[in-house]
Design a protein around this motif. Structure first.
Motif, PDB file in Angstrom:
ATOM      1  N   GLU A   9      80.925 -35.182  48.919  1.00  8.23           N
ATOM      2  CA  GLU A   9      79.928 -36.153  48.374  1.00  8.23           C
ATOM      3  C   GLU A   9      80.429 -36.502  46.884  1.00  8.23           C
ATOM      4  OE1 GLU A   9      77.467 -37.501  49.851  1.00  8.23           O
ATOM      5  OE2 GLU A   9      77.326 -36.304  51.619  1.00  8.23           O
ATOM      6  N   GLY A  10      80.498 -37.949  46.678  1.00  9.84           N
ATOM      7  CA  GLY A  10      80.664 -38.032  45.335  1.00  9.84           C
ATOM      8  C   GLY A  10      82.086 -38.502  45.285  1.00  9.84           C
ATOM      9  N   ALA A  11      83.114 -37.913  45.968  1.00  9.93           N
ATOM     10  CA  ALA A  11      84.540 -37.874  45.519  1.00  9.93           C
ATOM     11  C   ALA A  11      84.958 -39.373  45.692  1.00  9.93           C
ATOM     12  CB  ALA A  11      85.148 -36.783  46.507  1.00  9.93           C
ATOM     13  N   TRP A  12      84.637 -40.078  46.954  1.00  7.49           N
ATOM     14  CA  TRP A  12      85.030 -41.234  46.994  1.00  7.49           C
ATOM     15  C   TRP A  12      84.765 -42.206  45.710  1.00  7.49           C
ATOM     16  CZ3 TRP A  12      88.627 -43.628  49.211  1.00  7.49           C
ATOM     17  CH2 TRP A  12      88.896 -44.799  49.567  1.00  7.49           C
ATOM     18  N   GLU A  13      83.306 -42.022  45.305  1.00  9.63           N
ATOM     19  CA  GLU A  13      83.000 -42.788  44.152  1.00  9.63           C
ATOM     20  C   GLU A  13      84.071 -42.574  43.090  1.00  9.63           C
ATOM     21  OE1 GLU A  13      79.864 -42.688  47.090  1.00  9.63           O
ATOM     22  OE2 GLU A  13      80.996 -40.917  46.187  1.00  9.63           O
ATOM     23  N   ARG A  14      84.222 -41.166  42.987  1.00  5.72           N
ATOM     24  CA  ARG A  14      85.116 -40.748  41.664  1.00  5.72           C
ATOM     25  C   ARG A  14      86.740 -41.570  41.961  1.00  5.72           C
ATOM     26  NH1 ARG A  14      83.920 -35.769  38.953  1.00  5.72           N
ATOM     27  NH2 ARG A  14      81.583 -35.607  38.921  1.00  5.72           N
ATOM     28  N   VAL A  19      90.018 -35.441  42.659  1.00  5.39           N
ATOM     29  CA  VAL A  19      90.774 -34.001  43.119  1.00  5.39           C
ATOM     30  C   VAL A  19      89.956 -32.815  43.074  1.00  5.39           C
ATOM     31  CG1 VAL A  19      92.766 -32.780  42.649  1.00  5.39           C
ATOM     32  CG2 VAL A  19      93.265 -35.158  42.815  1.00  5.39           C
ATOM     33  N   ARG A  20      89.256 -32.678  41.746  1.00 10.05           N
ATOM     34  CA  ARG A  20      88.584 -31.532  41.588  1.00 10.05           C
ATOM     35  C   ARG A  20      87.489 -31.120  42.603  1.00 10.05           C
ATOM     36  NH1 ARG A  20      87.376 -32.667  36.907  1.00 10.05           N
ATOM     37  NH2 ARG A  20      85.196 -33.167  37.203  1.00 10.05           N
ATOM     38  N   LEU A  21      86.600 -32.363  42.888  1.00  7.50           N
ATOM     39  CA  LEU A  21      85.526 -32.011  43.885  1.00  7.50           C
ATOM     40  C   LEU A  21      86.131 -31.642  45.332  1.00  7.50           C
ATOM     41  CD1 LEU A  21      83.296 -35.148  43.142  1.00  7.50           C
ATOM     42  CD2 LEU A  21      82.766 -32.707  42.709  1.00  7.50           C
ATOM     43  N   ILE A  22      87.468 -32.371  45.581  1.00  7.56           N
ATOM     44  CA  ILE A  22      87.786 -32.050  46.989  1.00  7.56           C
ATOM     45  C   ILE A  22      88.302 -30.538  47.002  1.00  7.56           C
ATOM     46  CG2 ILE A  22      89.801 -32.550  48.631  1.00  7.56           C
ATOM     47  CD1 ILE A  22      89.747 -35.581  47.589  1.00  7.56           C
ATOM     48  N   ALA A  23      89.350 -30.069  45.819  1.00  6.11           N
ATOM     49  CA  ALA A  23      89.548 -28.941  45.780  1.00  6.11           C
ATOM     50  C   ALA A  23      88.489 -27.658  45.747  1.00  6.11           C
ATOM     51  CB  ALA A  23      90.476 -28.618  44.494  1.00  6.11           C
ATOM     52  N   MET A  63      93.695 -37.993  49.683  1.00  2.00           N
ATOM     53  CA  MET A  63      93.193 -36.641  49.180  1.00  2.00           C
ATOM     54  C   MET A  63      94.457 -35.879  48.858  1.00  2.00           C
ATOM     55  SD  MET A  63      90.391 -36.642  52.092  1.00  2.00           S
ATOM     56  CE  MET A  63      89.554 -34.844  51.465  1.00  2.00           C
ATOM     57  N   ALA A  64      95.822 -36.235  49.014  1.00  2.00           N
ATOM     58  CA  ALA A  64      96.822 -35.541  49.254  1.00  2.00           C
ATOM     59  C   ALA A  64      97.033 -34.464  48.048  1.00  2.00           C
ATOM     60  CB  ALA A  64      98.127 -36.040  49.502  1.00  2.00           C
ATOM     61  N   GLN A  65      96.681 -35.061  46.956  1.00  2.05           N
ATOM     62  CA  GLN A  65      96.775 -34.024  45.463  1.00  2.05           C
ATOM     63  C   GLN A  65      96.223 -32.863  45.561  1.00  2.05           C
ATOM     64  OE1 GLN A  65      96.317 -37.205  42.298  1.00  2.05           O
ATOM     65  NE2 GLN A  65      98.158 -35.764  41.457  1.00  2.05           N
ATOM     66  N   ALA A  66      94.987 -32.942  46.400  1.00  3.95           N
ATOM     67  CA  ALA A  66      93.904 -31.777  46.259  1.00  3.95           C
ATOM     68  C   ALA A  66      94.511 -30.664  46.833  1.00  3.95           C
ATOM     69  CB  ALA A  66      92.786 -32.098  46.837  1.00  3.95           C
ATOM     70  N   ALA A  67      95.640 -30.862  47.805  1.00  2.81           N
ATOM     71  CA  ALA A  67      96.079 -29.682  48.463  1.00  2.81           C
ATOM     72  C   ALA A  67      96.945 -28.814  47.403  1.00  2.81           C
ATOM     73  CB  ALA A  67      97.415 -30.184  49.609  1.00  2.81           C
TER      74      ALA A  67
END
Length: 220
Positions: free
Chosen positions: A146-151, A161-165, A184-188
């Motif tokens: 939630e909220g990551a796409w809006e960021r 990236v922070r929310l996904i990680a 989302m790749a950077q979150a890996a």
């Protein structure tokens, strides 16, 4: 003549990502970027099938303009693009299919993490399809961050990236994690969970290059 790979994107942010991967891993590869943001917006509102005819028109145009293969970088429309590419007769790679295959190989319990709800269903179906192909059992769970796409849309890439990680690191009882969208790749690289956290751009481009080479060898 150098084979040309057309990339079908639903966001312009993917262009520099794949240009960079090309320069690092496949120097000299001819890329042609087709960016159509409206496809994602409509697929999210009406379902992926709503854009199938538009996708087919784009594929026909890509062939007419010299594409030897297409890489679809959008997970939401990946399945309809695969289906329409078969009808058009052009080789197509879904950017997320190699990632899904790697997740299935890693273990039975796979978590699909996405920032758009419209991506969850297609990616879950893709993982299950790869499991069926491999003859392996799979239990897929899905997580919407939630909220990551809006960021992401606001240009706050660090917050995205922070929310996904954080969502990935909160997972328990999984053997592999699939980051469903190329964005989302950077979150890996930021997640610390002790299982494979898989992203799609690099393996997807590698698979598309392999398809191009097969086609070039067949013509030679």
């Amino acid at each position: 003549m150098t084979p040309t790979l057309a990339l079908l994107h639903t966001s312009p942010v993917h262009v520099p990502v794949f240009e960079g991967l090309r320069d690092q891993d496949h120097p000299g590869l001819a890329l042609r970027h087709l960016v159509h943001e409206e496809l994602l917006a409509r697929a999210g509102a009406e379902g992926p099938e709503a854009v199938a005819d538009a996708v087919q028109e784009l594929l026909v145009r890509a062939v007419a303009e010299g594409a030897d293969a297409v890489l679809c970088t959008c997970s939401t429309i990946g399945a309809v693009t695969e289906a329409r590419a078969a009808a058009v007769g052009i080789p197509l790679v879904r950017v997320d299919r190699p990632m899904a295959a790697a997740a299935v190989a890693a273990g039975r319990r796979v978590a699909v993490v996405a920032t758009l709800e419209s991506t969850l269903g297609p990616t879950r179906a893709l993982v299950e399809d790869e499991a069926a192909r491999a003859g392996r059992p799979v239990d897929v769970t899905t997580v919407l961050v939630e909220g990551a796409w809006e960021r992401f849309e606001a240009g706050d890439r660090a917050g995205h990236v922070r929310l996904i990680a954080d969502a990935v690191d909160a997972l328990e009882g999984v053997d592999a994690v699939v980051l469903a969208q190329a964005s989302m790749a950077q979150a890996a690289d930021h997640a610390t969970l002790a299982v494979p956290v898989l992203s799609s751009p690099r393996p997807g481009l590698r698979a598309a290059v392999a398809v191009l080479r097969v086609g070039a060898d067949a013509k030679s």
